[in-house]
Design a protein around this motif. Structure first.
Motif, mmCIF file in Angstrom:
data_model
loop_
_atom_site.group_PDB
_atom_site.id
_atom_site.type_symbol
_atom_site.label_atom_id
_atom_site.label_comp_id
_atom_site.label_asym_id
_atom_site.label_seq_id
_atom_site.Cartn_x
_atom_site.Cartn_y
_atom_site.Cartn_z
ATOM 1 N N SER A 166 0.832 -1.214 0.000
ATOM 2 C CA SER A 166 0.000 0.000 0.000
ATOM 3 C C SER A 166 0.859 1.253 0.000
ATOM 4 O O SER A 166 0.633 2.170 -0.791
ATOM 5 N N PHE A 167 1.847 1.306 0.884
ATOM 6 C CA PHE A 167 2.711 2.479 0.947
ATOM 7 C C PHE A 167 3.614 2.565 -0.283
ATOM 8 O O PHE A 167 3.946 3.654 -0.743
ATOM 9 N N GLY A 168 3.995 1.407 -0.809
ATOM 10 C CA GLY A 168 4.867 1.358 -1.969
ATOM 11 C C GLY A 168 4.268 1.976 -3.217
ATOM 12 O O GLY A 168 4.987 2.323 -4.147
ATOM 13 N N GLN A 169 2.971 2.146 -3.254
ATOM 14 C CA GLN A 169 2.318 2.815 -4.375
ATOM 15 C C GLN A 169 2.596 4.320 -4.366
ATOM 16 O O GLN A 169 2.418 4.990 -5.385
ATOM 17 N N HIS A 170 3.019 4.850 -3.220
ATOM 18 C CA HIS A 170 3.202 6.289 -3.080
ATOM 19 C C HIS A 170 4.625 6.685 -2.677
ATOM 20 O O HIS A 170 4.987 7.846 -2.798
ATOM 21 N N ALA A 171 5.398 5.726 -2.164
ATOM 22 C CA ALA A 171 6.721 6.043 -1.645
ATOM 23 C C ALA A 171 7.640 4.832 -1.778
ATOM 24 O O ALA A 171 7.166 3.703 -1.859
ATOM 25 N N THR A 172 8.936 5.086 -1.772
ATOM 26 C CA THR A 172 9.900 3.997 -1.714
ATOM 27 C C THR A 172 10.004 3.569 -0.262
ATOM 28 O O THR A 172 10.439 4.346 0.590
ATOM 29 N N PHE B 289 0.125 -2.283 15.250
ATOM 30 C CA PHE B 289 0.817 -1.103 14.748
ATOM 31 C C PHE B 289 1.867 -1.507 13.728
ATOM 32 O O PHE B 289 2.495 -2.551 13.850
ATOM 33 N N SER B 290 2.075 -0.641 12.749
ATOM 34 C CA SER B 290 3.154 -0.828 11.780
ATOM 35 C C SER B 290 3.944 0.459 11.707
ATOM 36 O O SER B 290 3.378 1.554 11.723
ATOM 37 N N PHE B 291 5.258 0.318 11.633
ATOM 38 C CA PHE B 291 6.153 1.456 11.492
ATOM 39 C C PHE B 291 6.761 1.365 10.104
ATOM 40 O O PHE B 291 7.454 0.402 9.792
ATOM 41 N N VAL B 292 6.480 2.363 9.273
ATOM 42 C CA VAL B 292 6.938 2.355 7.890
ATOM 43 C C VAL B 292 7.970 3.452 7.705
ATOM 44 O O VAL B 292 7.706 4.623 7.998
ATOM 45 N N ASN B 293 9.140 3.074 7.235
ATOM 46 C CA ASN B 293 10.197 4.039 6.929
ATOM 47 C C ASN B 293 10.277 4.195 5.425
ATOM 48 O O ASN B 293 10.343 3.205 4.697
ATOM 49 N N THR B 294 10.261 5.444 4.962
ATOM 50 C CA THR B 294 10.332 5.724 3.531
ATOM 51 C C THR B 294 11.664 6.380 3.196
ATOM 52 O O THR B 294 12.358 6.891 4.081
ATOM 53 N N ASN C 160 -6.695 -4.353 5.974
ATOM 54 C CA ASN C 160 -6.817 -5.483 6.908
ATOM 55 C C ASN C 160 -7.964 -5.303 7.897
ATOM 56 O O ASN C 160 -7.852 -5.641 9.072
ATOM 57 N N GLY C 161 -9.047 -4.725 7.446
ATOM 58 C CA GLY C 161 -10.230 -4.580 8.287
ATOM 59 C C GLY C 161 -10.219 -3.385 9.222
ATOM 60 O O GLY C 161 -11.104 -3.215 10.046
ATOM 61 N N GLY C 162 -9.223 -2.522 9.103
ATOM 62 C CA GLY C 162 -9.162 -1.341 9.963
ATOM 63 C C GLY C 162 -8.854 -0.095 9.154
ATOM 64 O O GLY C 162 -8.368 -0.163 8.026
ATOM 65 N N SER C 163 -9.142 1.039 9.741
ATOM 66 C CA SER C 163 -8.900 2.315 9.093
ATOM 67 C C SER C 163 -7.478 2.784 9.413
ATOM 68 O O SER C 163 -7.057 2.770 10.575
ATOM 69 N N LEU C 164 -6.739 3.185 8.374
ATOM 70 C CA LEU C 164 -5.364 3.635 8.579
ATOM 71 C C LEU C 164 -5.325 5.007 9.243
ATOM 72 O O LEU C 164 -5.994 5.943 8.802
ATOM 73 N N ARG C 165 -4.540 5.112 10.283
ATOM 74 C CA ARG C 165 -4.248 6.394 10.930
ATOM 75 C C ARG C 165 -2.738 6.542 10.850
ATOM 76 O O ARG C 165 -1.992 5.753 11.421
ATOM 77 N N ILE C 166 -2.271 7.528 10.120
ATOM 78 C CA ILE C 166 -0.847 7.669 9.839
ATOM 79 C C ILE C 166 -0.305 8.902 10.541
ATOM 80 O O ILE C 166 -0.758 10.016 10.317
ATOM 81 N N ASN C 167 0.679 8.676 11.388
ATOM 82 C CA ASN C 167 1.373 9.755 12.098
ATOM 83 C C ASN C 167 2.860 9.624 11.837
ATOM 84 O O ASN C 167 3.371 8.518 11.686
ATOM 85 N N PHE C 168 3.540 10.735 11.826
ATOM 86 C CA PHE C 168 4.992 10.698 11.722
ATOM 87 C C PHE C 168 5.589 10.604 13.118
ATOM 88 O O PHE C 168 4.991 11.073 14.090
ATOM 89 N N ALA C 169 6.774 10.032 13.202
ATOM 90 C CA ALA C 169 7.464 9.913 14.481
ATOM 91 C C ALA C 169 7.712 11.304 15.050
ATOM 92 O O ALA C 169 7.936 12.261 14.318
ATOM 93 N N LYS C 170 7.674 11.412 16.374
ATOM 94 C CA LYS C 170 7.852 12.713 17.020
ATOM 95 C C LYS C 170 9.314 13.116 17.169
ATOM 96 O O LYS C 170 9.628 14.261 17.338
#
Length: 79
Positions: A5-11, A21-26, A45-55
């Motif tokens: 899913s993320f790979g469609q928009h970012a490397t 939880f999933s931690f995605v590094n681009t 996967n049956g849930g709504s994505l909530r995307i936050n950047f690391a603080k």
């Protein structure tokens, strides 16, 4: 699924999964911002994505969210 899913928009450099939880590094900030804008609220996967950047910079990657500013140089961290 997360990487695809993320790979469609970012490397995607890495994905670390911890429970629900999933931690995605681009590879770069701009594509991370596009991915967050495009995928936020989408169903995966049956849930709504909530995307936050690391603080702050940590062992999982570098924060791209300028609203948090740079990590503190303090021995005790930012808090």
């Amino acid at each position: 699924m997360v990487k695809d899913s993320f790979g469609q928009h970012a490397t995607v450099v890495s994905v670390i999964m911890k429970g629900t939880f999933s931690f995605v590094n681009t590879a770069d900030r701009d594509s991370a911002v596009i991915a967050r804008s495009s995928l936020g609220g989408q169903q995966l996967n049956g849930g709504s994505l909530r995307i936050n950047f690391a603080k702050e910079t940590g062992r999982l990657g570098t924060s791209f969210d300028s609203t948090y500013g740079p990590a503190s140089a303090s021995t005790y961290g930012r808090y």
